[in-house]
Design a protein around this motif. Structure first.
Motif, PDB file in Angstrom:
ATOM      1  N   ALA A 131       0.834  -1.210   0.000  1.00 35.84           N
ATOM      2  CA  ALA A 131       0.000   0.000   0.000  1.00 35.84           C
ATOM      3  C   ALA A 131       0.863   1.251   0.000  1.00 35.84           C
ATOM      4  CB  ALA A 131      -0.926  -0.014   1.218  1.00 35.84           C
ATOM      5  N   GLN A 132       1.960   1.237   0.771  1.00 34.49           N
ATOM      6  CA  GLN A 132       2.859   2.388   0.785  1.00 34.49           C
ATOM      7  C   GLN A 132       3.519   2.593  -0.570  1.00 34.49           C
ATOM      8  OE1 GLN A 132       4.988   1.071   4.493  1.00 34.49           O
ATOM      9  NE2 GLN A 132       4.753   3.218   5.049  1.00 34.49           N
ATOM     10  N   ASP A 135       0.915   4.276  -2.722  1.00 35.33           N
ATOM     11  CA  ASP A 135       0.780   5.683  -2.329  1.00 35.33           C
ATOM     12  C   ASP A 135       1.966   6.502  -2.846  1.00 35.33           C
ATOM     13  OD1 ASP A 135      -1.631   5.324  -1.035  1.00 35.33           O
ATOM     14  OD2 ASP A 135      -0.721   4.976   0.926  1.00 35.33           O
ATOM     15  N   LEU A 136       3.151   5.920  -2.758  1.00 36.37           N
ATOM     16  CA  LEU A 136       4.336   6.610  -3.264  1.00 36.37           C
ATOM     17  C   LEU A 136       4.246   6.819  -4.773  1.00 36.37           C
ATOM     18  CD1 LEU A 136       7.213   7.714  -2.915  1.00 36.37           C
ATOM     19  CD2 LEU A 136       8.048   5.358  -3.144  1.00 36.37           C
ATOM     20  N   SER A 137       3.762   5.816  -5.493  1.00 37.32           N
ATOM     21  CA  SER A 137       3.608   5.961  -6.944  1.00 37.32           C
ATOM     22  C   SER A 137       2.662   7.110  -7.279  1.00 37.32           C
ATOM     23  CB  SER A 137       3.080   4.652  -7.544  1.00 37.32           C
ATOM     24  OG  SER A 137       3.998   3.595  -7.349  1.00 37.32           O
ATOM     25  N   THR A 248     -11.424  -5.577  -3.263  1.00 41.55           N
ATOM     26  CA  THR A 248     -10.644  -6.789  -3.007  1.00 41.55           C
ATOM     27  C   THR A 248      -9.184  -6.631  -3.438  1.00 41.55           C
ATOM     28  OG1 THR A 248     -11.226  -7.740  -5.164  1.00 41.55           O
ATOM     29  CG2 THR A 248     -12.693  -8.198  -3.309  1.00 41.55           C
ATOM     30  N   LYS A 249      -8.901  -5.629  -4.290  1.00 36.49           N
ATOM     31  CA  LYS A 249      -7.538  -5.434  -4.781  1.00 36.49           C
ATOM     32  C   LYS A 249      -6.743  -4.457  -3.935  1.00 36.49           C
ATOM     33  CE  LYS A 249      -9.075  -6.140  -9.564  1.00 36.49           C
ATOM     34  NZ  LYS A 249      -9.169  -5.533 -10.908  1.00 36.49           N
ATOM     35  N   ARG A 250      -7.390  -3.775  -3.008  1.00 39.83           N
ATOM     36  CA  ARG A 250      -6.688  -2.782  -2.215  1.00 39.83           C
ATOM     37  C   ARG A 250      -5.829  -3.457  -1.140  1.00 39.83           C
ATOM     38  NH1 ARG A 250      -8.734   2.548  -2.461  1.00 39.83           N
ATOM     39  NH2 ARG A 250      -7.054   3.003  -0.995  1.00 39.83           N
ATOM     40  N   PRO A 251      -4.530  -3.220  -1.151  1.00 38.93           N
ATOM     41  CA  PRO A 251      -3.660  -3.872  -0.148  1.00 38.93           C
ATOM     42  C   PRO A 251      -3.957  -3.427   1.282  1.00 38.93           C
ATOM     43  CG  PRO A 251      -2.442  -2.245  -1.437  1.00 38.93           C
ATOM     44  CD  PRO A 251      -3.762  -2.402  -2.104  1.00 38.93           C
TER      45      PRO A 251
END
Length: 423
Positions: A131-132, A135-137, A248-251
């Motif tokens: 997830a980080q 977010d960084l991307s 369902t795809k969100r880490p």
């Protein structure tokens, strides 16, 4: 001397021209951030620490082997009295040692629950790391297109300055001919100063955007390059987004599910502390004592142990585990609602940005025609200087809005892809 100075400066000029010709693509920025971002490099340790925690917890699956050795010095040897006679049963000073292996056979699932909890926490840490990264991307994409937008806005500001400067020269020529008043020239000079202020502000925005991008990619703050104007994130059909499938795809959601399951395992572990534990022990003990026949003793034990009272520590631990599970459960419901909001907002942003592009493209043509008409009217001494300056300002604003809509569309598309777990 002059030739020597040229020979010294020429390599530097050639190097600077090569450096300025470097083209930095969006893909390269994302790769640099993935490998060199300081925040991400720090976050990777969380996953590694969680993996080591799994290894540490797995040690309970193996026997525990302990060894000890020592030497005891006593004031006097222990003795017994039998029918008025005293007989020593040990030496006053003696060495001792031993090796023992113990293993828990069954503990009503406490060990398995602890191991499962550690593995789920490791999975949660890995999902949070992903997830980080996403977010960084998104931050890199925002900074990248922020620079491109700043570049276009700087060009628009320079075009406005050139147009205002051209108008000022026309106004000065007409003033010298005695056709217009000094006010027209002053008005143009004031508007020119305003355009310069706008250019300074946009240059500052560009510098700050570069500093942000360099930080995110782990690059030196002074680094500069040519960015790819044709860079694109790739659009998502906002009308075809399936929110249920996207979640369902969100880490982040996957991490919370792992945390909830880990909390469930924590409740089972805390509850098992009220039950006994079946264990075995095998040992070899040596005690230096020439007054006994056996100085080395082999032993094997099958035992059952249970805690009768620990100051309500077990009760408190179970209550805490239940509260942790409830907190994660509420957090899971909250994050689902929040992610749905992100999807809806990003979908709306993409739709509006696409419409803004179409509106701005039509407005640019109208603004250019409006400026041409007002400029010709002024040169023919039919219109006023204010009309020309207003038309120039309006055209600059329209072009700025167009640039913003173009890059807002790319950023909105990236946010939508991030919201549906496809970035």
């Amino acid at each position: 001397m002059k030739k020597q100075l040229i020979s010294l400066l020429l390599p530097a000029l050639l190097w600077s021209s090569v450096a300025s010709a470097e083209t930095l693509s969006l893909k390269e920025c994302l790769e640099r951030a993935d490998h060199s971002n300081p925040t991400l490099r720090t976050a990777v340790w969380d996953s590694r620490i969680a993996e080591e925690n799994v290894r540490q917890t797995s040690s309970s699956l193996y026997p525990r082997v302990d060894a000890q050795v020592g030497y005891t010095v006593q004031d006097s040897a222990q003795a017994v009295k039998i029918n008025g006679f005293t007989a020593e049963t040990q030496e006053p000073n003696y060495a001792f040692g031993g090796v023992a292996a113990s293993y828990t056979i069954y503990d009503f699932g406490r060990r398995d629950a602890r191991l499962k909890q550690a593995r789920l926490q490791a999975d949660a840490a890995a999902s949070l790391f992903q997830a980080q990264r996403k977010d960084l991307s998104l931050q890199v994409i925002e900074a990248y297109f922020g620079i491109l937008q700043a570049n276009r806005m700087i060009l628009a500001a320079k075009e406005e300055m050139a147009q205002v400067e051209q108008h000022r020269r026309v106004a000065q020529a007409l003033f010298e001919e005695g056709v217009v008043t000094r006010n027209d020239v002053l008005q143009a000079e004031v508007r020119l100063a305003t355009a310069r202020q706008s250019l300074l502000a946009r240059n500052n925005l560009q510098v700050n955007s570069w500093l942000q991008l360099n930080y995110l990619t782990g690059t030196h703050p002074s680094h500069r390059a040519e960015l790819d104007d044709s860079a694109a994130v790739g659009s998502v059909d906002e009308e075809q987004v399936d929110a249920a499938d996207a979640l369902t795809k969100r880490p982040e959601l996957q991490a919370l599910r792992h945390e909830f399951n880990a909390a469930e395992a924590g409740v089972r572990e805390a509850g098992s502390s009220f039950f006994p534990e079946l264990y075995t022990r095998a040992g070899l003990d040596y005690l230096e004592n020439d007054k006994v026949r056996e100085q080395v003793i082999l032993s094997a034990t099958l035992g059952l142990r249970i805690n009768l009272f620990d100051g309500f520590a077990s009760t408190s631990a179970k209550a805490r585990a239940v509260q942790v599970r409830s907190r994660v459960h509420d957090r899971l419901r909250q994050i689902k609602t929040q992610m749905q909001l992100e999807i809806d907002m990003a979908r709306n942003d993409v739709k509006v940005a696409r419409e803004r592009i179409a509106v701005a493209e039509a407005a640019i043509r109208q603004g250019e025609e409006n400026l041409r008409i007002n400029r010709e009217r002024y040169e023919e001494r039919v219109g006023t200087a204010t009309d020309v300056l207003d038309a120039q300002t309006l055209l600059t604003q329209i072009r700025t809005d167009h640039y913003r809509s173009l890059f807002d569309f790319q950023v909105a598309s990236a946010r939508l892809k991030r919201a549906v777990g496809e970035l």
